[in-house]
Design a protein around this motif. Structure first.
Motif, PDB file in Angstrom:
ATOM      1  N   LYS A 137     -13.794  -8.822  64.534  1.00  0.00           N
ATOM      2  CA  LYS A 137     -13.593  -8.027  65.741  1.00  0.00           C
ATOM      3  C   LYS A 137     -14.797  -7.172  65.956  1.00  0.00           C
ATOM      4  N   HIS A 138     -15.309  -6.654  65.030  1.00  0.00           N
ATOM      5  CA  HIS A 138     -16.499  -5.717  64.997  1.00  0.00           C
ATOM      6  C   HIS A 138     -17.783  -6.374  65.029  1.00  0.00           C
ATOM      7  N   ASP A 193     -14.741  -7.074  59.489  1.00  0.00           N
ATOM      8  CA  ASP A 193     -13.544  -7.592  60.459  1.00  0.00           C
ATOM      9  C   ASP A 193     -14.685  -8.142  61.527  1.00  0.00           C
ATOM     10  N   GLN A 237     -11.252  -2.322  60.238  1.00  0.00           N
ATOM     11  CA  GLN A 237     -12.306  -2.587  59.507  1.00  0.00           C
ATOM     12  C   GLN A 237     -12.203  -1.660  58.098  1.00  0.00           C
ATOM     13  N   SER A 238     -12.643  -2.622  57.071  1.00  0.00           N
ATOM     14  CA  SER A 238     -12.263  -1.877  55.786  1.00  0.00           C
ATOM     15  C   SER A 238     -13.479  -1.130  55.437  1.00  0.00           C
TER      16      SER A 238
END
Length: 211
Positions: free
Chosen positions: A96-97, A94, A2-3
């Protein structure tokens, strides 16, 4: 991976036509026409087909606190998958999050009283909802239609009222710069006075969604 919140904010701010609400209290963006009217109509039909009474975490005894209906949208549906992919690309968050995409429906008189989207760390439901993926970091919400009256979203700490508009996106960071929950993100889904209000909401977590 994640950024950072700073990276995500910079990504969103760099999109054409995005407005950043000027406030030192929270990071809030508005983007009109994120979804087309046709896409919104398709999502409204899915919400109508699968809606159920909305629920709340950390129940406070007020049965009128959240009176809307909710629909868990199926990520295998091509229309839903396309919207989720576009949200991730637009924000830099992201996927995925991300929690599964949800839809909400508000009929006349229905509302969601002032609340925050993150789970209170000392709340009774914190462990239940946050043990796997952590707390909510970002919220992305899109209005799917315009009501005849009412149904605006009011950010109380900055007294900012956003009116429903077909395809309009709101995105905000639920955290402070030190990554603690930001109480200034408190917002009120105001009562619908005429018509019906539809929105979709995508929440992102601190860690990958593993449920």
């Amino acid at each position: 991976m994640q950024s950072t919140d700073t990276d995500i904010a910079a990504t969103i701010a760099g999109r054409p036509g995005v407005q950043r609400v000027p406030s030192p209290k929270l990071t809030l963006f508005i983007a009109r026409a994120f979804l087309t009217p046709a896409e919104c109509t398709e999502l409204v039909a899915l919400i109508d087909a699968g809606r159920r009474p909305s629920t709340v975490a950390d129940y406070n005894g007020d049965n009128a606190f959240r009176t809307s209906e909710t629909c868990d949208l199926d990520g295998a549906n091509p229309a839903v998958a396309a919207v989720e992919a576009r949200i991730a690309a637009f924000t830099g968050l992201d996927p995925k999050h991300g929690e599964p995409l949800q839809g909400q429906r508000y009929a006349i008189g229905q509302e969601f009283k002032a609340h925050t989207d993150y789970f209170e760390p000392d709340g009774p439901d914190f462990a239940r909802f946050c043990s796997v993926a952590g707390n909510r970091s970002w919220t992305v919400m899109v209005y799917l239609n315009e009501t005849e009256a009412g149904g605006a979203t009011r950010f109380k700490a900055i007294d900012k009222i956003v009116q429903p508009e077909t395809g309009k996106l709101l995105a905000w960071n639920n955290r402070r710069p030190d990554l603690t929950p930001n109480p200034s993100t408190i917002h009120h889904g105001m009562k619908v006075r005429a018509g019906t209000k539809y929105v979709i909401t995508k929440w992102f977590r601190e860690r990958p969604w593993g449920w």
